[in-house]
Design an enzyme around this catalytic site. Structure first.
Site, mmCIF file in Angstrom:
data_model
loop_
_atom_site.group_PDB
_atom_site.id
_atom_site.type_symbol
_atom_site.label_atom_id
_atom_site.label_comp_id
_atom_site.label_asym_id
_atom_site.label_seq_id
_atom_site.Cartn_x
_atom_site.Cartn_y
_atom_site.Cartn_z
ATOM 1 N N ASP A 168 -0.573 -7.517 1.297
ATOM 2 C CA ASP A 168 0.024 -6.187 1.416
ATOM 3 C C ASP A 168 1.544 -6.241 1.317
ATOM 4 O O ASP A 168 2.253 -5.622 2.115
ATOM 5 C CB ASP A 168 -0.394 -5.503 2.725
ATOM 6 N N HIS B 171 0.801 -1.222 0.000
ATOM 7 C CA HIS B 171 0.000 0.000 0.000
ATOM 8 C C HIS B 171 0.834 1.273 0.000
ATOM 9 O O HIS B 171 0.295 2.365 -0.215
ATOM 10 C CB HIS B 171 -0.987 0.006 1.185
ATOM 11 N N SER C 27 5.292 1.623 7.884
ATOM 12 C CA SER C 27 4.792 0.474 7.133
ATOM 13 C C SER C 27 5.851 -0.017 6.152
ATOM 14 O O SER C 27 6.497 0.773 5.466
ATOM 15 C CB SER C 27 3.524 0.841 6.363
#
Length: 297
Positions: free
Chosen positions: A79, A49, A154
């Protein structure tokens, strides 16, 4: 007590320093940078993402250099995205011992959204069995921590107190919780992306809508809902198996199907090319068929 805290503090700082050269900044979206993990020779794993484009991706290296990277492949269901760079002298992290990890163990989440590495400390708050994401991806272990996922973290690693890799952190898999993709999942998905550019998923060729079953079918099937087939693509696996608009799919691969997520979770890559039993309702009666699952393009 002060000596214990001093030693612990020094050990954590050493762990971060040890991992520093294995963490890069990923510039794959506008404004905020994200983080990536050195996975192999020129390979970088990061969160899918945070890579919003397929071209023009840049990496910020530990030594301050900024280099180009290409997209090898991505898997939105877990992801994960795999990048490739020509940069050298990037060493992957050593994998931690999964058997020694337990609830309450100290862990560090690391990120490099800017030039230097950043860290936040927490504990493993929950461990569990394998699970599937909302998009059907298989995660080998449920791993939740209480670490604070700062902006840009992330795609970065979760490490233990020895500086060894536990998994990759993602803020996109759970709502309001910090989840980590464990190393077995990273290895499996990275291998598939390197080989094929994607992770193979099953495909039936139907559009569905969740519906409540009549009381008699609820009792017979021991489930409350099914999936009403609202369209079937011509020549698709479902069409070849005889499914038509108006049928209600209630089971697939010997598992009850009560939502689209249930069906998606059962269409993993290992069923592609196999004939899978399916159960559906037509005209108030339960029928069975076999659907040979195709690969999603």
């Amino acid at each position: 007590m002060s000596n214990v805290l001093t030693e612990l503090s020094a050990a954590l700082a050493t762990a971060v320093s040890h991992a520093d050269n294995s963490i890069v900044r990923v510039e794959g979206r506008r404004r905020l940078g994200a983080t990536g993990i050195v996975w192999g020779d020129g390979l970088i794993l990061t969160a899918n993402h945070v890579v919003n484009r397929d071209e023009g991706i840049k990496l910020g290296l530990p030594n301050g250099d900024r280099v180009s990277a290409s997209l090898v492949g991505r898997d939105p269901s877990t992801d994960l995205a795999l990048l490739k760079t020509d940069a050298s002298n990037l060493a992957p992290l050593t994998e931690g011992n999964k058997q020694e990890l337990g609830v309450g163990n100290l862990v560090l989440a690391l990120g490099r959204p800017g030039r230097t590495v950043q860290a936040t400390l927490g504990i493993v708050s929950a461990l569990g069995d394998g699970w599937r994401t909302r998009r059907g991806g298989q995660i080998d272990r449920y791993l939740q921590t209480d670490v604070v996922m700062y902006p840009g973290f992330s795609g970065g690693p979760l490490i233990d107190a020895a500086g060894q890799l536990i998994g990759l952190n993602s803020s996109a898999l759970g709502r309001g919780v910090s989840l980590t993709i464990p190393t077995p999942t990273l290895a499996r998905v990275a291998d598939a992306l390197q080989a094929h550019g994607r992770v193979q998923r099953g495909y039936l060729g139907v559009s569905t809508q969740r519906v409540h079953l009549p009381d008699d079918l609820k009792a017979e099937l021991n489930q409350k809902r099914g999936l009403l087939v609202v369209s079937v693509e011509s020549g698709s696996p479902a069409a070849k198996a005889g499914l038509t608009m108006g049928d209600t799919l209630v089971a697939f691969a010997d598992s009850a199907v009560q939502s689209h997520d249930d069906l998606l979770a059962l269409l993993a890559g290992d069923v592609v090319g196999t004939a899978v039993p399916a159960k559906f309702v037509r005209g108030g009666e339960v029928h069975t068929t076999e659907i040979t699952v195709a690969a999603r393009s």
